[in-house]
Design a protein around this motif. Structure first.
Motif: not given
Length: 105
Positions: A79-100
Protein backbone atom coordinates in the motif's frame (compact mmCIF):
# COMPACT_ATOMS: atom_id res chain seq x y z
CA UNK A 1 26.16 63.58 11.48
CA UNK A 2 27.86 62.35 14.63
CA UNK A 3 26.61 59.41 16.64
CA UNK A 4 26.35 59.68 20.38
CA UNK A 5 27.44 56.84 22.66
CA UNK A 6 23.84 55.61 23.04
CA UNK A 7 23.28 55.63 19.27
CA UNK A 8 26.46 53.61 18.73
CA UNK A 9 25.45 51.13 21.40
CA UNK A 10 21.94 50.79 19.97
CA UNK A 11 23.35 50.25 16.47
CA UNK A 12 25.73 47.59 17.80
CA UNK A 13 22.90 45.77 19.61
CA UNK A 14 20.68 45.81 16.52
CA UNK A 15 23.45 44.54 14.23
CA UNK A 16 24.43 41.81 16.70
CA UNK A 17 20.82 40.66 17.03
CA UNK A 18 20.43 40.62 13.27
CA UNK A 19 23.64 38.61 12.85
CA UNK A 20 22.58 35.99 15.44
CA UNK A 21 19.09 35.72 13.95
CA UNK A 22 20.46 35.29 10.44
CA UNK A 23 22.99 32.68 11.57
CA UNK A 24 20.51 30.66 13.63
CA UNK A 25 18.01 30.55 10.75
CA UNK A 26 20.62 29.40 8.26
CA UNK A 27 22.19 26.62 10.35
CA UNK A 28 21.96 23.32 8.50
CA UNK A 29 19.87 20.44 9.83
CA UNK A 30 22.91 18.14 9.97
CA UNK A 31 24.80 20.59 12.17
CA UNK A 32 21.81 20.99 14.46
CA UNK A 33 21.36 17.24 14.84
CA UNK A 34 25.06 16.61 15.40
CA UNK A 35 25.42 19.26 18.09
CA UNK A 36 22.14 18.75 19.92
CA UNK A 37 22.44 15.04 20.76
CA UNK A 38 22.36 15.02 24.54
CA UNK A 39 21.83 11.28 24.81
CA UNK A 40 18.15 11.73 24.03
CA UNK A 41 18.11 9.57 20.91
CA UNK A 42 14.35 9.02 21.15
CA UNK A 43 13.58 12.73 20.99
CA UNK A 44 13.99 14.72 17.80
CA UNK A 45 14.72 18.41 18.08
CA UNK A 46 14.31 18.99 14.36
CA UNK A 47 11.12 20.02 12.65
CA UNK A 48 10.70 16.68 10.90
CA UNK A 49 7.27 15.11 11.05
CA UNK A 50 6.73 11.66 12.48
CA UNK A 51 5.08 8.82 10.59
CA UNK A 52 1.92 9.28 12.64
CA UNK A 53 1.68 12.98 11.77
CA UNK A 54 2.39 12.33 8.09
CA UNK A 55 -0.20 9.55 8.02
CA UNK A 56 -2.83 11.80 9.56
CA UNK A 57 -2.05 14.70 7.26
CA UNK A 58 -1.57 12.93 3.94
CA UNK A 59 -3.83 9.89 3.96
CA UNK A 60 -6.87 11.82 5.10
CA UNK A 61 -6.63 14.30 2.23
CA UNK A 62 -8.22 11.94 -0.29
CA UNK A 63 -9.93 9.21 1.73
CA UNK A 64 -10.67 8.02 5.23
CA UNK A 65 -7.49 6.62 6.69
CA UNK A 66 -7.88 2.92 7.48
CA UNK A 67 -7.25 1.46 10.90
CA UNK A 68 -3.54 0.53 11.22
CA UNK A 69 -4.57 -2.97 12.29
CA UNK A 70 -6.61 -3.50 9.09
CA UNK A 71 -3.60 -4.77 7.12
CA UNK A 72 -0.50 -6.91 7.71
CA UNK A 73 3.06 -5.58 7.53
CA UNK A 74 3.47 -6.97 4.03
CA UNK A 75 0.21 -5.38 2.89
CA UNK A 76 1.28 -2.00 4.34
CA UNK A 77 4.49 -2.24 2.29
CA UNK A 78 2.49 -2.72 -0.90
CA UNK A 79 0.00 0.00 0.00
CA UNK A 80 2.87 2.37 0.84
CA UNK A 81 4.49 1.77 -2.56
CA UNK A 82 1.20 2.40 -4.33
CA UNK A 83 0.28 5.49 -2.32
CA UNK A 84 3.77 6.97 -2.69
CA UNK A 85 3.04 7.36 -6.39
CA UNK A 86 -0.62 8.35 -6.00
CA UNK A 87 -0.05 10.90 -3.22
CA UNK A 88 3.31 12.22 -4.43
CA UNK A 89 5.15 11.24 -1.25
CA UNK A 90 8.92 11.12 -0.90
CA UNK A 91 10.65 7.83 -0.11
CA UNK A 92 11.41 9.09 3.40
CA UNK A 93 7.78 10.11 4.05
CA UNK A 94 6.52 6.77 2.77
CA UNK A 95 8.99 4.86 4.93
CA UNK A 96 7.95 6.81 8.04
CA UNK A 97 4.25 6.25 7.38
CA UNK A 98 4.64 2.52 6.64
CA UNK A 99 6.86 2.03 9.69
CA UNK A 100 4.28 3.77 11.88
CA UNK A 101 1.47 1.61 10.49
CA UNK A 102 3.46 -1.61 10.86
CA UNK A 103 4.33 -0.78 14.46
CA UNK A 104 0.69 -0.01 15.19
CA UNK A 105 -0.77 -3.30 13.99
Amino acid sequence: MKFSGISKLLTLVILTTLAFTTYSCSTSKETTEATSNDGLDDLSFTLEKSGAVLWGETCGRCHNAPDPTAFSDRQWDAIGSHMRIRAGLTAEETEKIVTFLQQSN
